[in-house]
Motif scaffolding. Structure first.
Motif, PDB file in Angstrom:
ATOM      1  N   ARG A  62       0.854  -1.182   0.000  1.00 47.66           N
ATOM      2  CA  ARG A  62       0.000   0.000   0.000  1.00 47.66           C
ATOM      3  C   ARG A  62       0.889   1.231   0.000  1.00 47.66           C
ATOM      4  NH1 ARG A  62      -2.864   4.767   0.068  1.00 47.66           N
ATOM      5  NH2 ARG A  62      -5.060   4.412   0.556  1.00 47.66           N
ATOM      6  N   GLY A  63       1.123   1.764  -1.216  1.00 47.21           N
ATOM      7  CA  GLY A  63       1.853   3.006  -1.350  1.00 47.21           C
ATOM      8  C   GLY A  63       0.849   4.112  -1.551  1.00 47.21           C
ATOM      9  N   ASN A  64       0.787   4.643  -2.764  1.00 47.18           N
ATOM     10  CA  ASN A  64      -0.248   5.626  -3.070  1.00 47.18           C
ATOM     11  C   ASN A  64      -1.624   4.975  -3.128  1.00 47.18           C
ATOM     12  OD1 ASN A  64       1.541   7.795  -3.236  1.00 47.18           O
ATOM     13  ND2 ASN A  64       2.082   7.244  -5.336  1.00 47.18           N
ATOM     14  N   GLN A  65      -1.673   3.727  -3.471  1.00 47.35           N
ATOM     15  CA  GLN A  65      -2.915   2.966  -3.437  1.00 47.35           C
ATOM     16  C   GLN A  65      -2.572   1.499  -3.232  1.00 47.35           C
ATOM     17  OE1 GLN A  65      -4.223   1.777  -7.806  1.00 47.35           O
ATOM     18  NE2 GLN A  65      -4.395   3.965  -7.531  1.00 47.35           N
ATOM     19  N   PHE A  66      -3.586   0.704  -2.961  1.00 47.63           N
ATOM     20  CA  PHE A  66      -3.378  -0.735  -2.796  1.00 47.63           C
ATOM     21  C   PHE A  66      -3.153  -1.390  -4.157  1.00 47.63           C
ATOM     22  CE2 PHE A  66      -3.725  -2.640   1.298  1.00 47.63           C
ATOM     23  CZ  PHE A  66      -4.390  -1.744   2.106  1.00 47.63           C
ATOM     24  N   TYR A  67      -2.119  -2.245  -4.212  1.00 48.30           N
ATOM     25  CA  TYR A  67      -1.937  -3.118  -5.351  1.00 48.30           C
ATOM     26  C   TYR A  67      -1.955  -4.546  -4.844  1.00 48.30           C
ATOM     27  CZ  TYR A  67      -0.764   0.569  -8.621  1.00 48.30           C
ATOM     28  OH  TYR A  67      -0.817   1.669  -9.437  1.00 48.30           O
ATOM     29  N   PHE A  68      -2.759  -5.381  -5.445  1.00 44.12           N
ATOM     30  CA  PHE A  68      -2.828  -6.771  -5.058  1.00 44.12           C
ATOM     31  C   PHE A  68      -2.070  -7.622  -6.054  1.00 44.12           C
ATOM     32  CE2 PHE A  68      -5.822  -7.193  -1.537  1.00 44.12           C
ATOM     33  CZ  PHE A  68      -6.366  -5.927  -1.503  1.00 44.12           C
ATOM     34  N   GLY A  69      -1.345  -8.617  -5.536  1.00 42.20           N
ATOM     35  CA  GLY A  69      -0.752  -9.600  -6.413  1.00 42.20           C
ATOM     36  C   GLY A  69      -1.828 -10.471  -7.038  1.00 42.20           C
ATOM     37  N   THR A  70      -1.402 -11.360  -7.902  1.00 38.23           N
ATOM     38  CA  THR A  70      -2.363 -12.203  -8.618  1.00 38.23           C
ATOM     39  C   THR A  70      -2.912 -13.325  -7.748  1.00 38.23           C
ATOM     40  OG1 THR A  70      -0.510 -13.481  -9.457  1.00 38.23           O
ATOM     41  CG2 THR A  70      -1.389 -11.770 -10.899  1.00 38.23           C
ATOM     42  N   GLY A  71      -2.307 -13.503  -6.574  1.00 38.88           N
ATOM     43  CA  GLY A  71      -2.803 -14.543  -5.675  1.00 38.88           C
ATOM     44  C   GLY A  71      -2.067 -15.858  -5.864  1.00 38.88           C
ATOM     45  N   THR A  72      -1.847 -16.562  -4.773  1.00 36.06           N
ATOM     46  CA  THR A  72      -1.234 -17.890  -4.801  1.00 36.06           C
ATOM     47  C   THR A  72      -2.191 -18.851  -4.125  1.00 36.06           C
ATOM     48  OG1 THR A  72       0.992 -16.950  -4.672  1.00 36.06           O
ATOM     49  CG2 THR A  72       0.731 -19.289  -4.112  1.00 36.06           C
ATOM     50  N   SER A  73      -2.624 -19.826  -4.897  1.00 36.08           N
ATOM     51  CA  SER A  73      -3.543 -20.820  -4.351  1.00 36.08           C
ATOM     52  C   SER A  73      -2.756 -21.911  -3.637  1.00 36.08           C
ATOM     53  CB  SER A  73      -4.367 -21.438  -5.490  1.00 36.08           C
ATOM     54  OG  SER A  73      -5.169 -22.493  -5.002  1.00 36.08           O
ATOM     55  N   LEU A  74      -3.128 -22.153  -2.391  1.00 36.11           N
ATOM     56  CA  LEU A  74      -2.481 -23.180  -1.581  1.00 36.11           C
ATOM     57  C   LEU A  74      -3.472 -24.282  -1.259  1.00 36.11           C
ATOM     58  CD1 LEU A  74      -0.184 -24.287   0.277  1.00 36.11           C
ATOM     59  CD2 LEU A  74      -1.176 -22.890   2.098  1.00 36.11           C
ATOM     60  N   THR A  75      -3.078 -25.511  -1.514  1.00 38.45           N
ATOM     61  CA  THR A  75      -3.861 -26.674  -1.106  1.00 38.45           C
ATOM     62  C   THR A  75      -2.983 -27.525  -0.214  1.00 38.45           C
ATOM     63  OG1 THR A  75      -5.130 -26.679  -3.165  1.00 38.45           O
ATOM     64  CG2 THR A  75      -5.143 -28.699  -1.853  1.00 38.45           C
ATOM     65  N   VAL A  76      -3.490 -27.811   0.981  1.00 40.48           N
ATOM     66  CA  VAL A  76      -2.767 -28.662   1.925  1.00 40.48           C
ATOM     67  C   VAL A  76      -3.498 -29.985   2.016  1.00 40.48           C
ATOM     68  CG1 VAL A  76      -1.900 -28.891   4.268  1.00 40.48           C
ATOM     69  CG2 VAL A  76      -2.000 -26.637   3.199  1.00 40.48           C
ATOM     70  N   ILE A  77      -2.774 -31.051   1.758  1.00 45.65           N
ATOM     71  CA  ILE A  77      -3.388 -32.384   1.777  1.00 45.65           C
ATOM     72  C   ILE A  77      -2.965 -33.146   3.044  1.00 45.65           C
ATOM     73  CG2 ILE A  77      -3.657 -32.555  -0.699  1.00 45.65           C
ATOM     74  CD1 ILE A  77      -1.052 -34.085  -0.835  1.00 45.65           C
ATOM     75  N   PRO A  78      -3.888 -33.939   3.585  1.00 48.76           N
ATOM     76  CA  PRO A  78      -3.579 -34.659   4.838  1.00 48.76           C
ATOM     77  C   PRO A  78      -2.475 -35.688   4.632  1.00 48.76           C
ATOM     78  CG  PRO A  78      -5.929 -34.708   4.327  1.00 48.76           C
ATOM     79  CD  PRO A  78      -5.243 -34.149   3.142  1.00 48.76           C
TER      80      PRO A  78
END
Lengths: 118, 109
Positions: free
Chosen positions: B93-109
Motif C-alpha cells: 500500500r503506497g499511493n494505493q493498494f496493489y494486489f498480487g495475482t494470488g497464490t492458491s495453496l492446497t494442503v493435503i492430509p
C-alpha cells in the motif's frame, strides 16, 4: 460489529444491459473502495471514496462505469452497458481512513457480488 | 508505477510442511505491506501486516518480514494445516493498494 454488506451476491445479465451493485460499509469508516476481481487475478481498485468525495478513480472505465456515495455512507456502483469482459466479482471494502500516522489502515472486505455477463 | 510480483501457484503441500510464498514489490515512498487471505467461498481477510522496515507481521502461525533493502515481504509458515488451504494475496500500500495475482495453496492430509 457488523461487517461490510453487499448486494446482490450474484447477478446474471446479458451484454448491453445495465446493472447496479450496492455496498454498506462498516459504521464510522470514512473510506470506501470498489474493486474488480477477475477470475484468477488479484483485485483491481476501481474507485476510492473518502467520505463522499472521490480520491482515486484512475482505473475506472468511465465510459461505462459510474459510482456514487452521496451521503458519505453507502455506495452504488453501476455498469451501463455491460460487456462480456465485465464478468467478475465486484468487491467493496472500507477502512477508517486511507492512511494513518503509522501506515495504512486495514481494509475490511464485503463478500462480493459475482457478475456474469452473457 | 507501483507493482507487486507474487509467486505463482498453485502450491500443493502435505500437512506439516513448510510454506514460503514469495512477494516483491515496487512502490513510491514508504509503503505499508499486507497479506490477505481468501478462504473458499469467503471474502478477503487481512492475515498480517507490517508498516516499517524490519517489522515482522504475524498471525495464525504465519509470518512475514518487511525487507526494505530487497523490497520483499515473503509469507512463511513452519507447519501448514489442511485449514490453511486458501488463496493468499500480497498487497503493498503506497499511493494505493496493489494486489498480487494470488497464490492458491492446497494442503493435503
Amino acid at each position: 460489529e457488523a461487517g461490510v454488506a453487499q448486494s446482490p451476491r450474484y447477478k446474471i445479465i446479458e451484454k448491453r444491459q445495465s446493472v447496479a451493485f450496492w455496498c454498506n460499509p462498516i459504521s464510522g469508516h470514512a473510506t470506501l473502495y470498489w474493486y474488480q476481481q477477475i477470475l484468477g487475478q488479484g483485485p483491481k481498485l476501481l474507485i476510492q471514496f473518502q467520505n463522499n468525495g472521490v480520491v482515486d478513480d484512475s482505473q475506472l472505465p468511465k465510459d461505462r462505469f459510474s459510482a456514487e456515495r452521496l451521503k458519505g455512507v453507502d455506495s452504488t456502483l453501476k455498469i451501463q452497458p455491460a460487456k462480456l469482459e465485465d464478468s467478475a466479482v465486484y468487491l467493496c471494502a472500507s477502512s477508517l481512513l486511507a492512511r494513518g500516522r503509522f501506515g495504512s489502515y486495514e481494509q475490511y472486505f464485503g463478500p462480493g457480488t459475482r457478475l456474469t455477463v452473457t | 508505477g507501483d507493482s507487486v510480483t507474487q509467486m505463482e501457484g498453485p502450491v500443493t503441500l502435505s500437512e506439516e510442511a513448510f510454506l514460503t510464498i514469495n512477494c516483491t514489490y515496487t512502490a513510491t515512498g514508504y509503503p505499508s505491506l499486507f497479506w490477505y487471505v481468501q478462504y473458499p467461498g469467503e471474502g478477503l481477510q487481512l492475515l498480517l501486516k507490517a508498516t516499517k522496515a524490519d517489522d515482522k507481521g504475524s498471525n495464525k502461525g504465519f509470518e512475514a518480514t518487511y525487507r526494505k533493502e530487497t523490497t520483499s515481504f515473503h509469507l512463511e509458515k513452519g507447519s501448514v494445516q489442511v485449514s490453511d488451504s486458501a488463496v493468499y494475496f500480497c498487497a503493498p500500500r503506497g499511493n494505493q493498494f496493489y494486489f498480487g495475482t494470488g497464490t492458491s495453496l492446497t494442503v493435503i492430509p
